[in-house]
Scaffold this active site. Sequence first.
Site, PDB file in Angstrom:
ATOM      1  N   SER A 158      11.114  10.672  -4.067  1.00  0.00           N
ATOM      2  CA  SER A 158      10.173  10.293  -5.121  1.00  0.00           C
ATOM      3  C   SER A 158       8.781  10.791  -4.767  1.00  0.00           C
ATOM      4  O   SER A 158       8.429  10.914  -3.581  1.00  0.00           O
ATOM      5  CB  SER A 158      10.140   8.771  -5.280  1.00  0.00           C
ATOM      6  OG  SER A 158       9.088   8.370  -6.131  1.00  0.00           O
ATOM      7  N   TYR A 173       8.888   0.526  -1.093  1.00  0.00           N
ATOM      8  CA  TYR A 173       9.597   1.561  -1.859  1.00  0.00           C
ATOM      9  C   TYR A 173       9.122   2.933  -1.421  1.00  0.00           C
ATOM     10  O   TYR A 173       9.938   3.843  -1.169  1.00  0.00           O
ATOM     11  CB  TYR A 173       9.343   1.362  -3.354  1.00  0.00           C
ATOM     12  CG  TYR A 173       9.910   2.473  -4.206  1.00  0.00           C
ATOM     13  CD1 TYR A 173      11.270   2.558  -4.468  1.00  0.00           C
ATOM     14  CD2 TYR A 173       9.073   3.436  -4.763  1.00  0.00           C
ATOM     15  CE1 TYR A 173      11.787   3.575  -5.255  1.00  0.00           C
ATOM     16  CE2 TYR A 173       9.580   4.456  -5.550  1.00  0.00           C
ATOM     17  CZ  TYR A 173      10.941   4.519  -5.793  1.00  0.00           C
ATOM     18  OH  TYR A 173      11.445   5.540  -6.565  1.00  0.00           O
TER      19      TYR A 173
END
Length: 271
Positions: A158, A173
């Site tokens: 990501s 995350y």
Amino acid sequence: MQDENNVEAVWLPDSFRLDGKVALVTGAGYEKGIGRAIGRAYAAAGAAVGFADLDSVGTHNAAREVRESGGETLSLDLDVTDPRSVTEVVSELKSAFGPVDILVNNAGITRSTSLWDLGFEEFDEVMNVNLRGGFLCLKEVLPDMMERGSGSIIWISSQAGRQGGGIFGSSHYAASKAGVMGLCQGAARELGPYGIRSNAIAPGLIDTGIIARTSDPQFEQRLNELVGQSTPLRQVGGAEHIAYAALYLASEASAYTTGVVLDVNGGAYFA
């Protein structure tokens, strides 16, 4: 933006074909998700595809769609945090189509809890799914790949892993996705001599509807508008954009590519 439902209609030169290959795609149950789009692109390119997820209804529907288009596929119930589940899935796919040639570690979760409110349980949950889960899947397919001297591992990271969050998801995350990049590149270094390539894709904001489904539809709409206005390409990405990148990394078109983290974000790092 091209509809992801039309991905199988894309013309492919021979170097992008995956005929005779067996692919395992984790996190492939969600209808509008990246994993589903990647699996469908691989099937369109000629691969036998295992759609794997905790969402058994989603993977069943994905496999049915591929079969109806004449492709070879299998729906697989998978919990990437459970070593036994990973072993069973890889064994089932191998029994049906042969050893895995392409592994896409896409299964993941996101959480937005602030550091000062973050507990150990949630931290471990995110790490177990996003980072450890990919490691377990890699370990399971590795013996066959090493024996054959070939294989392609693709990790879905990501943009958050490059910048500590910021789009959605917070520090844990971001840390998990940064860890995915490190594991990808470490695997590329260690496995290259065995003919196994390891590459990652770092998407920016992708319009899969996941925020609206799990949180707030109005927030997702505002976020999409903001990203669409601020990125150089002036649009939010679709799952098909990640699928095309994953097809390149799985195919012979990228035969001399390993250890790469491919940013697919519309130029968002310039925003």
